[in-house]
Design a protein around this motif. Sequence first.
Motif, short mmCIF file in Angstrom:
data_model
loop_
_atom_site.label_atom_id
_atom_site.label_comp_id
_atom_site.label_asym_id
_atom_site.label_seq_id
_atom_site.Cartn_x
_atom_site.Cartn_y
_atom_site.Cartn_z
N PRO A 81 -79.31 23.08 -17.65
CA PRO A 81 -79.35 24.31 -17.77
C PRO A 81 -80.53 25.18 -17.93
CG PRO A 81 -77.76 23.01 -19.00
CD PRO A 81 -78.54 22.12 -18.16
N LEU A 82 -81.87 24.16 -18.16
CA LEU A 82 -83.07 24.73 -18.29
C LEU A 82 -83.68 24.91 -16.92
CD1 LEU A 82 -84.39 22.38 -21.06
CD2 LEU A 82 -83.51 24.82 -21.22
N HIS A 83 -83.10 24.91 -15.52
CA HIS A 83 -83.57 25.22 -14.49
C HIS A 83 -83.45 26.44 -14.14
CE1 HIS A 83 -82.35 20.65 -13.22
NE2 HIS A 83 -83.04 20.89 -14.54
N HIS A 84 -82.63 27.34 -14.68
CA HIS A 84 -82.48 28.93 -14.45
C HIS A 84 -83.77 29.51 -15.07
CE1 HIS A 84 -78.48 27.68 -12.93
NE2 HIS A 84 -78.24 27.22 -14.12
N ARG A 85 -84.49 29.95 -14.00
CA ARG A 85 -85.69 30.81 -14.59
C ARG A 85 -85.68 32.10 -13.95
NH1 ARG A 85 -86.81 25.44 -13.08
NH2 ARG A 85 -86.82 25.95 -11.27
N HIS A 86 -86.58 33.10 -14.56
CA HIS A 86 -86.67 34.39 -13.67
C HIS A 86 -87.08 34.20 -12.46
CE1 HIS A 86 -87.99 38.21 -12.76
NE2 HIS A 86 -87.30 38.78 -13.91
N ARG A 131 -89.80 35.75 -20.71
CA ARG A 131 -88.99 36.01 -19.44
C ARG A 131 -87.98 34.99 -19.32
NH1 ARG A 131 -92.89 37.93 -14.81
NH2 ARG A 131 -93.60 35.69 -14.94
N PHE A 132 -88.60 33.77 -19.44
CA PHE A 132 -87.51 32.60 -19.41
C PHE A 132 -86.52 32.67 -20.46
CE2 PHE A 132 -86.34 28.37 -21.05
CZ PHE A 132 -85.78 27.74 -19.92
N GLU A 133 -86.80 32.96 -21.56
CA GLU A 133 -85.72 32.95 -22.59
C GLU A 133 -84.59 34.27 -22.43
OE1 GLU A 133 -88.03 33.50 -26.21
OE2 GLU A 133 -87.64 31.26 -26.62
N ALA A 134 -85.14 35.40 -21.69
CA ALA A 134 -84.47 36.39 -21.32
C ALA A 134 -83.42 35.99 -20.40
CB ALA A 134 -85.26 37.66 -21.02
N GLN A 158 -82.57 33.08 -19.55
CA GLN A 158 -81.45 31.86 -20.22
C GLN A 158 -80.48 32.70 -20.93
OE1 GLN A 158 -81.77 28.28 -20.59
NE2 GLN A 158 -82.34 28.62 -18.69
N GLU A 159 -80.64 33.61 -21.77
CA GLU A 159 -79.75 34.44 -22.55
C GLU A 159 -78.62 35.16 -21.39
OE1 GLU A 159 -77.23 36.09 -25.31
OE2 GLU A 159 -78.68 34.56 -25.41
N SER A 160 -79.43 35.94 -20.40
CA SER A 160 -78.48 36.85 -19.43
C SER A 160 -77.47 35.85 -18.91
CB SER A 160 -79.57 37.31 -18.40
OG SER A 160 -80.30 38.23 -18.93
#
Length: 400
Positions: free
Chosen positions: A169-174, A352-355, A357-359
């Motif tokens: 799940p942490l691989h999804h980056r902007h 940017r990473f957290e945004a 992840q939330e999206s």
Amino acid sequence: MPFNPLEQRGIPLDRQVRNWRELNVEPIDPDHTDPYTRCRIITMNGIEVEAILFSHQFARHCPDPQVKQRLAEVRYIEAQQQKAVNWLLPGVSSVLETTIAYEQVAVDLTAWVARMEPEPYLRQAYQFGVLEDFDHLYRYANLYEMIEHRKAAKIVDGLTEVMPGRPTPLHHRHPADNVREPYDKHRTDPLSKLHALTIMSAEQQTMNFYMNTGPTYMEPIARQLYQEIGLIEEEHVTHYESMVDPGETWWEQLVNHEYNECYLYHSFMEQESDPKVKAVWELHLNMELEHLHLACDLMRRHDGRDPAEVLAPELPNVLTFEPNKAYLRELIDTQLDLTTLGTGYVREAHERFEAMQESLHGGQPAPSEQVMIRHRDDFGREYRHQTEGDHPVPHLREEL
């Protein structure tokens, strides 16, 4: 013994077309074949697919009809090579079994390249990516046991461990943070160009494979996992393709592609244990030697330069499929918490990473985490396969 493909002649192009009988290769037996033979097949399929796609793109940007005709002639042979290579895979293997083999390729090919890469920035890019491929193998292995009630250890034969890497799940980056800095074509080691092209091609074929096979499953959890990891493979292709110097001319790219094919077919011919498959590698190497010379002729004629200016004077040490367990464990111990910011790497979550992840997740478990939840519900445990001397690898929480 040094091998310089620029000094070797292969089979003349007008003798390379094969008939249906010759293309009707005998597939490997998945129960009695070295898993790394299957890895070599998957790798070379990706290399040949990239050669075909690159040639098509070159043709679409080329105004010279004679050059387009030459590209078409070679491309047809590349297409025959791709069919022969990919058809070595057995039809008896399920899509998930082939998927696990694809991830074994991603893990051990990328780990070997990272170990051998001479340039620190490029090496870091491979180290970062391989920890994600490692976790993909782990997630698919759990899905495989859930759906087919079989264990991935039989497919990878203990050569590659199955345990958590950087949580999927942490691989999804902007998307902006998936673009790396390119190497400088004037200063980089020729080996680095081969590495970048090889890993980009391997990841590209994995991206394409998941895009096309994911919706063939009936099980919703399988469809969802392929969709998630397929998106990450798109990130990986962006990650690796951005490392190639965009200033390389079409002619430079053409000779790099052909040289890399010679390098890989030579490497795999040197280490192949299956005689029938080894014969394919040897035949294709002799075809690619001629393709390389034709590409070099085009470069001299249209780019006004000697290909020896951009190619290595001889092939480097053979690219080898081999276990990378200790190396991967070291990376897990030291780099598991990395993410990207711009063209660099950081250990802390950023806005940017957290945004992103939330999206994407919206506070809900990603498909890759749902697989683990379902597996624990079904079996009371996660599926892992570690070798003797294991030390427990902590399961990181799924969010930063």
